[in-house]
Design a protein around this motif. Structure first.
Motif, PDB file in Angstrom:
ATOM      1  N   SER A  31       1.117  -1.146  -0.311  1.00  0.00           N
ATOM      2  CA  SER A  31       0.168   0.017   0.366  1.00  0.00           C
ATOM      3  C   SER A  31       0.674   0.982   0.177  1.00  0.00           C
ATOM      4  N   LEU A  38      -3.533   4.391   3.800  1.00  0.00           N
ATOM      5  CA  LEU A  38      -4.133   3.402   4.817  1.00  0.00           C
ATOM      6  C   LEU A  38      -4.686   3.410   5.700  1.00  0.00           C
ATOM      7  N   PRO A  39      -5.223   3.077   6.859  1.00  0.00           N
ATOM      8  CA  PRO A  39      -5.833   4.137   7.738  1.00  0.00           C
ATOM      9  C   PRO A  39      -5.177   3.987   9.300  1.00  0.00           C
ATOM     10  N   ALA A  40      -3.594   3.373   9.054  1.00  0.00           N
ATOM     11  CA  ALA A  40      -2.576   3.230  10.448  1.00  0.00           C
ATOM     12  C   ALA A  40      -1.567   3.962   9.374  1.00  0.00           C
ATOM     13  N   ASP A  45      -0.530  -0.842  13.891  1.00  0.00           N
ATOM     14  CA  ASP A  45      -2.173  -0.854  14.117  1.00  0.00           C
ATOM     15  C   ASP A  45      -2.463  -0.692  13.318  1.00  0.00           C
ATOM     16  N   LEU A  46      -2.352  -0.802  11.945  1.00  0.00           N
ATOM     17  CA  LEU A  46      -2.954  -1.788  10.421  1.00  0.00           C
ATOM     18  C   LEU A  46      -4.140  -3.593  11.323  1.00  0.00           C
ATOM     19  N   ARG A  48      -5.692  -3.877  13.503  1.00  0.00           N
ATOM     20  CA  ARG A  48      -6.162  -3.737  13.645  1.00  0.00           C
ATOM     21  C   ARG A  48      -7.795  -3.022  13.311  1.00  0.00           C
ATOM     22  N   TYR A  49      -7.802  -2.562  11.857  1.00  0.00           N
ATOM     23  CA  TYR A  49      -8.603  -2.772  10.776  1.00  0.00           C
ATOM     24  C   TYR A  49      -8.318  -4.418   9.953  1.00  0.00           C
ATOM     25  N   MET A  50      -7.585  -5.045   9.703  1.00  0.00           N
ATOM     26  CA  MET A  50      -7.862  -5.819   8.957  1.00  0.00           C
ATOM     27  C   MET A  50      -8.092  -6.992   8.992  1.00  0.00           C
ATOM     28  N   ASP A  61     -20.117  -8.444   5.879  1.00  0.00           N
ATOM     29  CA  ASP A  61     -19.242  -7.215   6.735  1.00  0.00           C
ATOM     30  C   ASP A  61     -17.474  -8.674   6.534  1.00  0.00           C
ATOM     31  N   ALA A  65     -13.969  -6.332   4.652  1.00  0.00           N
ATOM     32  CA  ALA A  65     -12.571  -6.181   5.387  1.00  0.00           C
ATOM     33  C   ALA A  65     -11.850  -6.886   4.177  1.00  0.00           C
ATOM     34  N   ILE A  68      -9.319  -4.191   1.841  1.00  0.00           N
ATOM     35  CA  ILE A  68      -8.260  -3.524   2.402  1.00  0.00           C
ATOM     36  C   ILE A  68      -7.225  -3.836   1.704  1.00  0.00           C
TER      37      ILE A  68
END
Ligand SMILES: [Zn+2]
Length: 342
Positions: A31, A38-40, A45-46, A48-50, A61, A65, A68
């Motif tokens: 990325s 990226l959100p992190a 930290d990533l 947590r999102y992935m 849902d 996911a 990303i």
């Protein structure tokens, strides 16, 4: 068997998505390279999102996911890299026979890649990994995602026929409710005498009529998940009598709320009822698992004995779409534990 013993066992994974097997670190690096936001700011930290590590509201849902990881892969080099790493990870888990599946439409969409170029990169990735000495046989399965529509489905079938020498099978995946199997009978027709094995994701989020219709109308050798086969004794009998193999993925089914708890997963019961059950990972990168983890879940939560772990592994070897001589050679070379355990 201890956890270390489970790890050391030669294993088979029939149901693993290439796009769901990408390492977190690699998603992060790709990325960054491609300038995709990226959100992190860190890999930790990533996560947590992935990473999906507790049950999501729905299968849809969980598919969200995927976004990303999907957007991280934008070049042929990236496709090659994720293939090499997926094979490295299989070898590290002592998987000796594996089938990696991918949706060319999904994989190629963010980077505007050509499907044939991506196929090329995937085959090169396998050559590169095997040249490095990883002792695993890997076959590829092409998927069409139901939510991409019928034109995409037709295009994916034509793609699979064009690359039939480089693939071992064909699959349908994606959201299930509202996408009944009979709808795809005509589009799958050209695959019938292609030599490609047919597996279809049904009975993952759809109730028993979905896998029933899939078996009756599409005639697949295997069902992806086939979880709801367990919720109707008639469908269980149908699947057993037609010798359809279930590619079961206990942790994945729990995370997408196919079962309320992992312990309620029906893999053990179905195996004991004579259904050809196998144990697989689905999306190890997104779920932070590996196949050893699924063996541990089967042993600790589903009551699998060593003989039943061996039985599921024998089922997987038998049902694999890899060539019979290749399977026989791997069986003789790596799978002595099956004779000792059963
Ligand atoms: Zn799947």
């Amino acid at each position: 068997m201890s956890d270390e013993d489970l790890r050391a066992l030669a294993k088979v994974d029939l149901h693993r998505h290439l796009e769901g097997a990408i390492r977190l670190q690699t998603v992060f690096e790709l990325s960054r390279e491609a300038g995709v936001p990226l959100p992190a700011d860190t890999v930790e930290d990533l996560a947590r999102y992935m990473l999906v590590q507790s049950p999501v509201e729905s299968l849809e849902d969980a598919l969200g996911a995927f976004a990303i990881t999907q957007h991280a892969v934008r070049t042929y080099d990236a496709v090659r890299r994720i293939t090499v790493e997926a094979i490295e990870d299989l070898a590290a888990e002592r998987v000796r026979l594996a089938e990696l599946r991918f949706s060319p439409h999904f994989l190629c969409e963010p980077g505007g890649l050509h499907w044939d170029g991506a196929m090329e990169a995937i085959v090169e990735g396998r050559e590169q990994a095997l040249a490095a000495g990883h002792d695993v046989v890997v076959g590829f399965i092409a998927i069409f995602s139901r939510d991409y529509g019928m034109e995409s489905a037709e295009r994916t079938v034509v793609f699979a026929l064009r690359h039939r020498e480089r693939l071992v099978g064909f699959d349908i995946a994606g959201p299930e409710l509202g996408f009944p199997p009979a709808r795809y009978a005509r589009v799958l027709e050209p695959l019938r005498d292609s030599g490609l094995g047919l597996t279809v994701h049904y009975g993952e989020s759809g109730p028993p009529p979905y896998p029933r219709e899939a078996v009756e109308v599409l005639g697949p050798a295997r069902l992806g998940h086939g979880l709801s086969v367990a919720w109707d004794p008639d469908v269980t009998s149908l699947v057993r009598d037609r010798a359809v193999t279930l590619e079961m993925c206990p942790t994945s089914n729990w995370l997408t709320k196919g079962v309320p708890t992992v312990a309620e997963h029906p893999a053990g019961r179905l195996l004991r009822e004579g259904v050809s059950v196998t144990l697989n990972t689905d999306d190890p990168g997104l779920m932070g698992i590996d196949l050893t983890n699924e063996f541990r879940v089967a042993r600790d939560q589903l009551g699998f004995t060593n003989a039943e772990l061996a039985h599921a592994t024998e089922n997987a070897i038998a049902a694999s779409f890899l060539p019979a001589d290749v399977k026989a050679e791997a069986r003789a070379r790596h799978f002595g534990w099956l004779d000792r355990a059963s």
